[in-house]
Write a protein that holds these residues in place. Structure first.
Motif, mmCIF file in Angstrom:
data_model
loop_
_atom_site.group_PDB
_atom_site.id
_atom_site.type_symbol
_atom_site.label_atom_id
_atom_site.label_comp_id
_atom_site.label_asym_id
_atom_site.label_seq_id
_atom_site.Cartn_x
_atom_site.Cartn_y
_atom_site.Cartn_z
ATOM 1 N N ARG A 160 -62.392 -48.511 15.294
ATOM 2 C CA ARG A 160 -61.620 -48.384 14.277
ATOM 3 C C ARG A 160 -60.338 -47.667 14.400
ATOM 4 O O ARG A 160 -60.207 -46.846 15.364
ATOM 5 N N PRO A 161 -59.221 -48.289 13.746
ATOM 6 C CA PRO A 161 -58.041 -47.398 14.110
ATOM 7 C C PRO A 161 -58.237 -45.956 13.700
ATOM 8 O O PRO A 161 -57.644 -45.173 14.752
ATOM 9 N N GLN A 162 -59.083 -45.582 12.891
ATOM 10 C CA GLN A 162 -59.082 -44.169 12.732
ATOM 11 C C GLN A 162 -59.917 -43.484 13.737
ATOM 12 O O GLN A 162 -59.823 -42.193 14.190
ATOM 13 N N ASP A 163 -61.042 -44.514 14.377
ATOM 14 C CA ASP A 163 -61.654 -43.667 15.494
ATOM 15 C C ASP A 163 -60.734 -43.578 16.814
ATOM 16 O O ASP A 163 -60.822 -42.655 17.327
ATOM 17 N N LEU A 164 -60.035 -44.576 16.882
ATOM 18 C CA LEU A 164 -58.938 -44.453 18.094
ATOM 19 C C LEU A 164 -58.006 -43.350 18.052
ATOM 20 O O LEU A 164 -57.560 -42.787 19.077
ATOM 21 N N ASP A 165 -57.538 -43.139 16.744
ATOM 22 C CA ASP A 165 -56.590 -41.975 16.525
ATOM 23 C C ASP A 165 -57.242 -40.725 17.022
ATOM 24 O O ASP A 165 -56.846 -39.698 17.631
ATOM 25 N N MET A 166 -58.855 -40.588 16.646
ATOM 26 C CA MET A 166 -59.394 -39.247 16.943
ATOM 27 C C MET A 166 -59.601 -39.284 18.428
ATOM 28 O O MET A 166 -59.600 -38.024 19.039
ATOM 29 N N LEU A 167 -59.869 -40.346 19.253
ATOM 30 C CA LEU A 167 -59.896 -40.328 20.563
ATOM 31 C C LEU A 167 -58.690 -39.950 20.987
ATOM 32 O O LEU A 167 -58.614 -39.155 21.943
ATOM 33 N N LEU A 168 -57.626 -40.349 20.708
ATOM 34 C CA LEU A 168 -56.365 -39.799 21.252
ATOM 35 C C LEU A 168 -55.845 -38.388 21.225
ATOM 36 O O LEU A 168 -55.512 -37.897 21.858
ATOM 37 N N ARG A 169 -56.284 -38.109 19.792
ATOM 38 C CA ARG A 169 -56.186 -36.710 19.448
ATOM 39 C C ARG A 169 -56.851 -35.856 20.548
ATOM 40 O O ARG A 169 -56.585 -34.671 20.670
ATOM 41 N N ALA A 170 -58.286 -36.238 20.586
ATOM 42 C CA ALA A 170 -59.052 -35.501 21.404
ATOM 43 C C ALA A 170 -58.653 -35.460 23.158
ATOM 44 O O ALA A 170 -58.778 -34.310 23.784
ATOM 45 N N VAL A 171 -58.226 -36.693 23.659
ATOM 46 C CA VAL A 171 -57.757 -36.537 24.928
ATOM 47 C C VAL A 171 -56.556 -35.761 24.994
ATOM 48 O O VAL A 171 -56.197 -35.140 25.766
ATOM 49 N N GLY A 172 -55.544 -36.120 24.061
ATOM 50 C CA GLY A 172 -54.172 -35.346 24.049
ATOM 51 C C GLY A 172 -54.506 -33.732 23.785
ATOM 52 O O GLY A 172 -53.886 -33.061 24.798
ATOM 53 N N GLU A 173 -55.336 -33.127 23.217
ATOM 54 C CA GLU A 173 -55.643 -31.994 23.320
ATOM 55 C C GLU A 173 -56.386 -31.398 24.540
ATOM 56 O O GLU A 173 -56.056 -30.453 25.069
ATOM 57 N N MET A 174 -57.104 -32.311 25.109
ATOM 58 C CA MET A 174 -57.793 -31.833 26.483
ATOM 59 C C MET A 174 -56.598 -31.741 27.606
ATOM 60 O O MET A 174 -56.562 -31.068 28.475
ATOM 61 N N VAL A 175 -55.633 -32.580 27.376
ATOM 62 C CA VAL A 175 -54.357 -32.725 28.413
ATOM 63 C C VAL A 175 -53.837 -31.391 28.292
ATOM 64 O O VAL A 175 -53.394 -30.821 29.238
ATOM 65 N N ARG A 176 -53.545 -31.115 26.982
ATOM 66 C CA ARG A 176 -52.625 -29.763 26.676
ATOM 67 C C ARG A 176 -53.578 -28.430 27.434
ATOM 68 O O ARG A 176 -52.806 -27.711 27.825
ATOM 69 N N ARG A 177 -54.743 -28.590 27.087
ATOM 70 C CA ARG A 177 -55.535 -27.309 27.576
ATOM 71 C C ARG A 177 -55.437 -27.295 29.113
ATOM 72 O O ARG A 177 -55.268 -26.361 29.785
ATOM 73 N N ALA A 178 -55.587 -28.543 29.780
ATOM 74 C CA ALA A 178 -55.601 -28.633 31.302
ATOM 75 C C ALA A 178 -54.152 -28.248 31.744
ATOM 76 O O ALA A 178 -54.172 -27.767 32.722
ATOM 77 N N GLY A 179 -53.137 -28.420 30.929
ATOM 78 C CA GLY A 179 -51.762 -28.319 31.348
ATOM 79 C C GLY A 179 -51.367 -26.659 31.430
ATOM 80 O O GLY A 179 -50.416 -26.464 32.076
#
Length: 256
Positions: free
Chosen positions: A237-256
């Motif tokens: 669902r849109p809200q699930d996809l938003d959560m997915l992108l937030r989780a991936v974005g946060e993981m990218v930030r931490r990795a960077g």
């Protein structure tokens, strides 16, 4: 977003369909679920997001799935793991974040183990959606009916109706027996990287207790478990996809 035609990587005589986009590291690698393909909603959402972010993105179909060659009934965890490792090694450079959905989370965890065993420490984080590691042993075998056991013994497989397709799910004896060789939930799991698990509490396929057990087996890692009260197994669902992108974005930030 219209998907471009895939390219193919031959792995042990089978053509594996691959789609990739160049970009910055850490790259994102998508691992889909059982009988899913790389053009599903979550994978497409990640493709669009990574394109906007200028980040590398890699996805493929396991044999017997989507645009890849091979028969679905011939697939096993070991076979799909081998194909995923071959695609990863051929097409990625630098740090990577693995995003695994359902069975793809099992493949993701096994990839992490095999890469570290080979001296490859490029995995910067894992995002696991409705994770189903060890599903053959933990979720399928304990509830087999006598008829299903008989089919496995006599025919080598049994079928079960699917909520996601007109075609039934096929579970083979080879898949179940091979699954026992790839179990990851038999003791502590050390991924050596941050892990974010997204689990719907309304998941009818993989119970939330499975995600809780998985998180408890990662005492040495930085694990975030996000429970979605009305989320189902698809988490599309849109809200699930938003959560997915937030989780991936946060993981990218931490990795960077």
């Amino acid at each position: 977003m219209t998907a471009t035609a895939p390219e193919f990587l031959e792995v042990e005589g089978t053509d594996i369909a691959v789609r990739r986009a160049p970009g910055a590291a850490p790259g994102i690698v998508w691992l889909g679920g059982y009988k899913s393909d790389m053009l599903g909603t979550k994978a497409q959402t990640l493709a669009e997001w990574t394109a906007k972010e200028g980040r590398a993105f890699l996805r493929h179909d396991y044999s017997g799935h989507g645009e890849s060659g091979g028969a679905f009934a011939d697939g096993t965890i070991s076979k799909w793991l081998g194909q995923s490792l071959a695609v990863f090694r051929r097409f990625t450079k630098g740090k990577q974040i693995l995003v695994g959905s359902s069975m793809g989370a099992w493949i993701t965890l096994r990839m992490s183990q095999e890469l570290r065993k080979a001296g490859d420490d490029r995995i910067a984080g894992l995002v696991l959606l409705a994770p189903a590691p060890d599903f053959t042993a933990e979720l399928v075998e304990p509830v087999l009916t006598e008829a299903q056991k008989r089919d496995l013994q006599e025919k080598g497989f049994f079928e079960e109706p699917s909520d996601y397709s007109a075609e039934p799910y096929i579970y083979t004896r080879a898949l179940i027996e091979d699954g026992r060789k790839n179990l990851v939930m038999t003791g502590p799991i050390d991924t050596h990287c941050p892990v974010h698990i997204l689990q719907g509490l309304a998941d009818a396929d993989v119970p939330s207790s499975h995600a809780l057990k998985l998180a408890a087996l990662m005492p040495a890692d930085d694990v975030t478990l996000s429970l979605i009260p009305d989320g189902d197994h698809r988490l599309s669902r849109p809200q699930d996809l938003d959560m997915l992108l937030r989780a991936v974005g946060e993981m990218v930030r931490r990795a960077g």
